[in-house]
Design a protein around this motif. Sequence first.
Motif, PDB file in Angstrom:
ATOM      1  N   LEU B 169       0.852  -1.181   0.000  1.00 20.51           N
ATOM      2  CA  LEU B 169       0.000   0.000   0.000  1.00 20.51           C
ATOM      3  C   LEU B 169       0.886   1.228   0.000  1.00 20.51           C
ATOM      4  N   ASP B 170       0.911   1.932  -1.127  1.00 27.50           N
ATOM      5  CA  ASP B 170       1.798   3.080  -1.256  1.00 27.50           C
ATOM      6  C   ASP B 170       1.056   4.357  -0.864  1.00 27.50           C
ATOM      7  N   GLU B 171       1.296   4.807   0.358  1.00 28.22           N
ATOM      8  CA  GLU B 171       0.662   6.027   0.877  1.00 28.22           C
ATOM      9  C   GLU B 171      -0.847   6.058   0.607  1.00 28.22           C
ATOM     10  N   THR B 172      -1.465   4.925   0.857  1.00 30.02           N
ATOM     11  CA  THR B 172      -2.902   4.836   0.611  1.00 30.02           C
ATOM     12  C   THR B 172      -3.676   5.810   1.501  1.00 30.02           C
ATOM     13  N   ASP B 173      -3.087   6.154   2.642  1.00 27.80           N
ATOM     14  CA  ASP B 173      -3.778   7.043   3.596  1.00 27.80           C
ATOM     15  C   ASP B 173      -3.650   8.529   3.256  1.00 27.80           C
ATOM     16  N   SER B 174      -2.680   8.875   2.393  1.00 24.61           N
ATOM     17  CA  SER B 174      -2.447  10.303   2.123  1.00 24.61           C
ATOM     18  C   SER B 174      -3.694  10.958   1.550  1.00 24.61           C
ATOM     19  N   GLY B 175      -4.098  12.044   2.140  1.00 24.68           N
ATOM     20  CA  GLY B 175      -5.231  12.798   1.615  1.00 24.68           C
ATOM     21  C   GLY B 175      -6.590  12.302   2.074  1.00 24.68           C
ATOM     22  N   LEU B 176      -6.624  11.219   2.843  1.00 25.28           N
ATOM     23  CA  LEU B 176      -7.926  10.687   3.266  1.00 25.28           C
ATOM     24  C   LEU B 176      -8.418  11.357   4.541  1.00 25.28           C
ATOM     25  N   ASP B 177      -9.726  11.599   4.620  1.00 24.49           N
ATOM     26  CA  ASP B 177     -10.278  12.047   5.899  1.00 24.49           C
ATOM     27  C   ASP B 177     -10.497  10.820   6.781  1.00 24.49           C
ATOM     28  N   ILE B 178     -10.874  11.051   8.001  1.00 30.03           N
ATOM     29  CA  ILE B 178     -10.886   9.959   8.980  1.00 30.03           C
ATOM     30  C   ILE B 178     -11.897   8.869   8.610  1.00 30.03           C
ATOM     31  N   ASP B 179     -13.021   9.268   8.022  1.00 33.62           N
ATOM     32  CA  ASP B 179     -14.021   8.262   7.642  1.00 33.62           C
ATOM     33  C   ASP B 179     -13.512   7.357   6.531  1.00 33.62           C
ATOM     34  N   ALA B 180     -12.930   7.992   5.529  1.00 29.05           N
ATOM     35  CA  ALA B 180     -12.379   7.216   4.408  1.00 29.05           C
ATOM     36  C   ALA B 180     -11.240   6.327   4.896  1.00 29.05           C
ATOM     37  N   LEU B 181     -10.436   6.863   5.823  1.00 29.21           N
ATOM     38  CA  LEU B 181      -9.307   6.100   6.374  1.00 29.21           C
ATOM     39  C   LEU B 181      -9.821   4.843   7.083  1.00 29.21           C
ATOM     40  N   ARG B 182     -10.909   5.006   7.856  1.00 27.16           N
ATOM     41  CA  ARG B 182     -11.513   3.856   8.550  1.00 27.16           C
ATOM     42  C   ARG B 182     -11.987   2.802   7.562  1.00 27.16           C
ATOM     43  N   VAL B 183     -12.662   3.244   6.510  1.00 22.87           N
ATOM     44  CA  VAL B 183     -13.192   2.301   5.518  1.00 22.87           C
ATOM     45  C   VAL B 183     -12.052   1.530   4.848  1.00 22.87           C
ATOM     46  N   VAL B 184     -11.030   2.287   4.431  1.00 20.25           N
ATOM     47  CA  VAL B 184      -9.892   1.669   3.757  1.00 20.25           C
ATOM     48  C   VAL B 184      -9.167   0.686   4.683  1.00 20.25           C
ATOM     49  N   SER B 185      -8.906   1.114   5.931  1.00 18.89           N
ATOM     50  CA  SER B 185      -8.181   0.258   6.884  1.00 18.89           C
ATOM     51  C   SER B 185      -8.990  -0.993   7.197  1.00 18.89           C
ATOM     52  N   ASN B 186     -10.267  -0.791   7.375  1.00 19.43           N
ATOM     53  CA  ASN B 186     -11.163  -1.899   7.651  1.00 19.43           C
ATOM     54  C   ASN B 186     -11.083  -2.955   6.548  1.00 19.43           C
ATOM     55  N   GLY B 187     -11.082  -2.464   5.304  1.00 17.10           N
ATOM     56  CA  GLY B 187     -10.957  -3.363   4.153  1.00 17.10           C
ATOM     57  C   GLY B 187      -9.648  -4.133   4.210  1.00 17.10           C
ATOM     58  N   VAL B 188      -8.560  -3.418   4.449  1.00 15.87           N
ATOM     59  CA  VAL B 188      -7.244  -4.062   4.486  1.00 15.87           C
ATOM     60  C   VAL B 188      -7.190  -5.102   5.605  1.00 15.87           C
ATOM     61  N   ASN B 189      -7.684  -4.739   6.805  1.00 20.69           N
ATOM     62  CA  ASN B 189      -7.649  -5.668   7.937  1.00 20.69           C
ATOM     63  C   ASN B 189      -8.470  -6.920   7.657  1.00 20.69           C
ATOM     64  N   HIS B 190      -9.576  -6.713   6.969  1.00 17.85           N
ATOM     65  CA  HIS B 190     -10.461  -7.825   6.668  1.00 17.85           C
ATOM     66  C   HIS B 190      -9.799  -8.829   5.714  1.00 17.85           C
ATOM     67  N   LEU B 191      -8.935  -8.321   4.851  1.00 15.70           N
ATOM     68  CA  LEU B 191      -8.293  -9.182   3.855  1.00 15.70           C
ATOM     69  C   LEU B 191      -7.050  -9.886   4.393  1.00 15.70           C
ATOM     70  N   LYS B 192      -6.630  -9.453   5.570  1.00 19.11           N
ATOM     71  CA  LYS B 192      -5.408 -10.009   6.179  1.00 19.11           C
ATOM     72  C   LYS B 192      -5.640 -11.467   6.573  1.00 19.11           C
ATOM     73  N   SER B 193      -4.646 -12.333   6.298  1.00 23.81           N
ATOM     74  CA  SER B 193      -4.770 -13.724   6.760  1.00 23.81           C
ATOM     75  C   SER B 193      -3.383 -14.240   7.108  1.00 23.81           C
ATOM     76  N   LYS B 194      -3.308 -15.466   7.582  1.00 20.60           N
ATOM     77  CA  LYS B 194      -2.006 -16.033   7.946  1.00 20.60           C
ATOM     78  C   LYS B 194      -1.189 -16.375   6.696  1.00 20.60           C
ATOM     79  N   ASP B 195      -1.852 -16.378   5.532  1.00 18.36           N
ATOM     80  CA  ASP B 195      -1.154 -16.759   4.309  1.00 18.36           C
ATOM     81  C   ASP B 195      -0.658 -15.582   3.485  1.00 18.36           C
ATOM     82  N   ASN B 196      -1.133 -14.377   3.802  1.00 20.54           N
ATOM     83  CA  ASN B 196      -0.651 -13.248   3.003  1.00 20.54           C
ATOM     84  C   ASN B 196       0.074 -12.222   3.868  1.00 20.54           C
TER      85      ASN B 196
END
Lengths: 419, 253
Positions: B169-196
């Motif tokens: 993730l290359d500076e995915t957070d740059s320019g995001l407001d807090i709501d957008a940041l939450r949505v994006v982070s939530n997505g990333v956390n959800h995709l996290k697994s022991k295999d990736n």
Amino acid sequence: MTTILKDNISENFLAALPSIKDDKALNLLKDQGLPSTKNEEYKYTAITKKIASDITDFHQASPALLSDQDISGAAIDGLEAYILVLNNGILDLKHSTLPVSGFAITEIADSTTAPFHTDDITNDSFMALNRLSYLKGISIHIPRNTVLDKPVMVLNFIQSTAGQIISPKIWIEGAENAEAIFLEKTISLDKNPYFLNGSIEVKVGSNSHLHYYRIQNQSKQAIEVNSFHADVSKDATFTSFVLSLQGNMIRNNVTLNLNGSGCVGNMYGLYILNGKTHVDNHTNVDHTQPHCDSNELYKGILGDSSRGVFNGKIFVRQDAQKTNAFQQNNNILLSEDATVNTKPQLEIWADDVKCSHGCTTGQLDEEAMFYLQARGIGKEQARALLLFAFAGDVIDHIKVDAFKDYCIDLIHETLGTNF
Amino acid sequence: MLSIKNLHASIEGSPILNGINLEIKAGEVHAIMGPNGSGKSTLASVLAGREEYEVTQGEVIFQGKDLLELSPEDRAREGVFLAFQYPVEIPGVSSTNFLRTAINQVRSYRGQDPLDAVKFLSLMKEKMKLVEIDQKLLSRSLNEGFSGGEKKRNEIFQMAMLEPTLSILDETDSGLDIDALRVVSNGVNHLKSKDNATIVVTHYQRLLDYIVPDYVHVLYKGRIVKSGTKDLALELEEKGYDWIKEEVDGTTV
């Protein structure tokens, strides 16, 4: 000939004519000759020189032997259309399937019986040459309140074994509230060089809607100049679309005269070229009345050592208030040897108008390529996706789906890609 | 999963990366931080295969394969995903058409059958929820006229669709407001697994409150000059980068 002509080529043309049927056209040709590159309008397109070097027989080509297979072979899949066959510029009724009502077609022997003139020929000596040369012109009249149920497909067959000059001449008049779509396709039956010098004049009656779409996908030896003029009346809409793919050298002159208030003139063009094909689109839109719109979008994709020329003139006269005139020309060069010359020319005398123009020429967007590749899309596919997207917004203006799909297939073929 | 050894890279002859060493295992999240111009985005670009950068030394092994030998599309097909700092607008190509092409090319590389329209659409619907992205947005031209937040959400949506093994993730957070940041982070956390695994390149510690890293590395002058846990990020937030610059510049002088 007693008068000395300005160039030998005009002399060759005139010497091969069976008779002189238009003195005004003759005098113009004598005065001006055919344009060299010293003529500003032909600066990048040495078409007279090309004719001089490639054409050996200046007689009008005699009609070819057309078979039913030639006609069926030229059909477009899934397209429901009437068929109008031109055999070296001459109407071939036997192979045509024309509307039985709401459509009158007559052959015109010379300009004294011409139904109308949209423009005086002083603008271009190729148009004058056409007026001197055509054997039998075709006049089409679509009466008042007639809406043609299917488009008319004009199949323009060329065979230049005896005589290498083809001079089709078409007049189309749509009376008030008429609606019709014409689709034209030129088919080179053999690989002999020829010079196709066509002229189409259209009169778009008030509140009528006429569209003329063309595909130029000819043999690599084809030389063509096409003079296309439309007079657009009050509240009417006229659209010209030209897809140029193959030929030796092609020059398209499109002129729209927006003569009545509230009318719309559209000019769309796409040229996708490779090899040494040279395509020159000169367009001219003249706003003389208020509340008219003109939309112009020409795009080019040029590979190998092909060459594209675009010149777009827009005139907005003093009375043409509330004009909206838009013009755009965008080009992608795929090779270092490909060239584009583009020039917008706007002259505006009215003060309450919206006009915009823009032209761009560049390479394929590297950043977009990388973005697509970074998602797993292979280089060739990414390139095709981007080029097709570039061409897409011109194609989207075609209102006949089967014709549009056919254009898309031809584009894929030319770009050497498929989805 | 990913092993970077002594990686040097330059652009138009000027060196940007000067010997990066990094080991990433499956299931880990690594944050890469550093002042402007330290080489963070270059590292992300070099891993994804951007052609402007020339690798002058070192190696990158991804799941046993020499990553630097692969074309950008083959890296993606092997499971590397770069969420762009500046996602590209592509007029005339709809997000849907683009993603379907991408997914089916990846599947074909892996010897899988292409997804049919029905399966593709149901997969899309499922993943759209994850990043709260509207279908209307996806029927439009790719990223064209999208807001900054919509572009970044679209990146994470593409990531969800492609299910990569290594996400960068290359500076995915740059320019995001807090709501957008939450949505994006939530997505990333959800995709996290022991295999990736995930590499998070960021300028701001704030993102790491939402995507909690296992390791934090500080990049400066093209090298990793300090590594630690998420506490290092907090320390940077408090003290800035000057103390690190002094430490590094002090020892090299």
